[in-house]
Design an enzyme around this catalytic site. Structure first.
Site, short mmCIF file in Angstrom:
data_model
loop_
_atom_site.label_atom_id
_atom_site.label_comp_id
_atom_site.label_asym_id
_atom_site.label_seq_id
_atom_site.Cartn_x
_atom_site.Cartn_y
_atom_site.Cartn_z
N LYS A 13 0.83 -1.21 0.00
CA LYS A 13 0.00 0.00 0.00
C LYS A 13 0.86 1.26 0.00
O LYS A 13 0.60 2.20 -0.73
CB LYS A 13 -0.92 0.05 1.24
CG LYS A 13 -1.82 -1.14 1.41
CD LYS A 13 -2.76 -0.98 2.60
CE LYS A 13 -2.07 -0.81 3.94
NZ LYS A 13 -1.36 -2.02 4.42
N ARG A 88 -8.81 1.22 10.15
CA ARG A 88 -8.45 -0.18 10.39
C ARG A 88 -9.58 -0.91 11.10
O ARG A 88 -9.52 -2.12 11.24
CB ARG A 88 -7.20 -0.24 11.27
CG ARG A 88 -5.91 -0.44 10.47
CD ARG A 88 -4.80 -0.50 11.47
NE ARG A 88 -3.63 -1.18 11.08
CZ ARG A 88 -2.60 -0.63 10.46
NH1 ARG A 88 -2.65 0.61 10.04
NH2 ARG A 88 -1.50 -1.32 10.24
N ARG A 127 12.12 -7.61 5.29
CA ARG A 127 12.46 -6.31 4.71
C ARG A 127 13.38 -5.47 5.61
O ARG A 127 13.32 -5.53 6.83
CB ARG A 127 11.21 -5.52 4.34
CG ARG A 127 10.43 -4.95 5.48
CD ARG A 127 9.14 -4.33 4.98
NE ARG A 127 8.30 -3.90 6.09
CZ ARG A 127 7.08 -3.42 5.98
NH1 ARG A 127 6.51 -3.29 4.79
NH2 ARG A 127 6.40 -3.06 7.04
N ARG A 161 12.50 -2.32 10.89
CA ARG A 161 11.48 -1.82 11.81
C ARG A 161 11.33 -2.81 12.95
O ARG A 161 11.34 -4.01 12.74
CB ARG A 161 10.14 -1.70 11.07
CG ARG A 161 10.01 -0.40 10.34
CD ARG A 161 8.81 -0.39 9.44
NE ARG A 161 7.58 -0.79 10.10
CZ ARG A 161 6.39 -0.69 9.52
NH1 ARG A 161 6.28 -0.20 8.29
NH2 ARG A 161 5.29 -1.06 10.14
N ARG A 172 -0.28 -9.14 13.84
CA ARG A 172 -0.89 -8.06 13.04
C ARG A 172 -1.82 -8.64 11.97
O ARG A 172 -2.87 -8.08 11.67
CB ARG A 172 0.20 -7.20 12.39
CG ARG A 172 0.95 -6.35 13.43
CD ARG A 172 2.27 -5.85 12.90
NE ARG A 172 2.13 -4.79 11.93
CZ ARG A 172 3.09 -4.44 11.07
NH1 ARG A 172 4.23 -5.08 11.06
NH2 ARG A 172 2.90 -3.46 10.23
P1 AMP Z 1 1.53 0.33 9.67
O1 AMP Z 1 2.80 1.06 9.37
O2 AMP Z 1 0.34 0.88 8.92
O3 AMP Z 1 1.67 -1.17 9.49
O4 AMP Z 1 1.21 0.59 11.22
C1 AMP Z 1 2.11 0.21 12.23
C2 AMP Z 1 1.37 0.08 13.56
O5 AMP Z 1 0.81 1.36 13.95
C3 AMP Z 1 0.17 -0.87 13.56
O6 AMP Z 1 0.56 -2.21 13.76
C4 AMP Z 1 -0.65 -0.32 14.73
O7 AMP Z 1 -0.09 -0.69 15.97
C5 AMP Z 1 -0.45 1.19 14.59
N1 AMP Z 1 -1.50 1.80 13.72
C6 AMP Z 1 -1.31 2.35 12.48
N2 AMP Z 1 -2.48 2.80 11.97
C7 AMP Z 1 -3.43 2.52 12.90
C8 AMP Z 1 -4.84 2.71 12.95
N3 AMP Z 1 -5.53 3.27 11.92
N4 AMP Z 1 -5.50 2.31 14.08
C9 AMP Z 1 -4.84 1.74 15.10
N5 AMP Z 1 -3.51 1.52 15.12
C10 AMP Z 1 -2.80 1.89 14.03
#
Ligand code: AMP
Length: 216
Positions: A13, A88, A127, A161, A172
């Site tokens: 994405k 989400r 990654r 990360r 996740r």
């Molecule tokens: P991402 O980089 O989008 O995979 O987000 C990394 C982490 O940030 C996720 O595993 C969640 O812990 C938190 N996070 C990101 N976006 C959201 C969201 N919209 N709602 C809740 N937690 C979020």
């Protein structure tokens, strides 16, 4: 034009969002990136986000809705935005609709990236990026040509990360399936959902997205 990209972690994405941002003058809003910046600045939200992200859990809906409400007010979102990682949960999706209704705005396209879990695990757990220039690599798909040297800048330090471990990723993905997957029927009912094959290579994924825009 306002777009939501839905898909499990590692579905590609972020990369597609960056391309759409340039092509259509839209603003990419990645809630994961925003939270990582909060963690780096050690803000109050950042302190909470740090442990939530490490555990692979989700931040509370009201906090995320407030972050997005403030962000889409900014002038750089005037021509539209691409949400990457938000909403989400159903509560976030409903909150977003209310928020946009109040501003006489709407979501025009929801692009759903379909990707198999085992491919995702390799994509994410493998990654890493160059600490100097940010070039991306993967243990399974794309190692630097010379061992321990970045192909682009020659840097020899790489970062991963800290929420990319396989155990965190499985958590996740479970969360994604339990909560985010509910968004698919939600947006389907609104007539804005378009599913694409996220396992295609990068340019084919882009072509699929462009075909969706062209067809409307
Ligand atoms: P991402 O980089 O989008 O995979 O987000 C990394 C982490 O940030 C996720 O595993 C969640 O812990 C938190 N996070 C990101 N976006 C959201 C969201 N919209 N709602 C809740 N937690 C979020």
């Amino acid at each position: 034009m306002n777009i939501i990209l839905i898909g499990p972690p590692g579905a590609g994405k972020g990369t597609q969002a960056a391309l759409l941002e340039n092509k259509f003058n839209l603003k990419q809003l990645s809630t994961g990136d925003m939270l990582r910046r909060e963690v780096a600045s050690k803000s109050k939200i950042g302190q909470e986000a740090e442990s939530v992200m490490k555990s692979g859990g989700l931040m509370p809906d009201p906090i995320m809705l407030k972050i997005i409400a403030d962000r889409i007010e900014q002038p750089d979102c005037e021509y539209g935005f691409i949400l990457d990682g938000f909403p989400r949960t159903l509560v976030q999706a409903e909150g977003l609709d209310e928020l946009l209704n109040r501003k006489a705005k709407k979501i025009d396209f929801v692009i759903n990236f379909e990707v198999e879990s085992e491919i995702l695990i390799k994509r994410i757990a493998g990654r890493f990026t160059c600490a100097n220039c940010g070039a991306g690599y993967n243990d399974y798909f794309k190692m630097p040509k010379a061992a321990d040297k970045c192909d682009q800048c020659g840097g020899d330090k790489f970062i991963r990360r800290n929420d990319d471990s396989e155990a965190t990723l499985r958590e996740r993905l479970t969360l994604f399936n339990a909560q985010t997957a509910q968004l698919i029927p939600y947006y389907k009912n609104r007539g804005v959902l378009h599913s694409i094959n996220g396992m295609d290579n990068f340019s084919h994924v882009t072509e699929q997205i462009m075909a969706i825009f062209a067809a409307v």
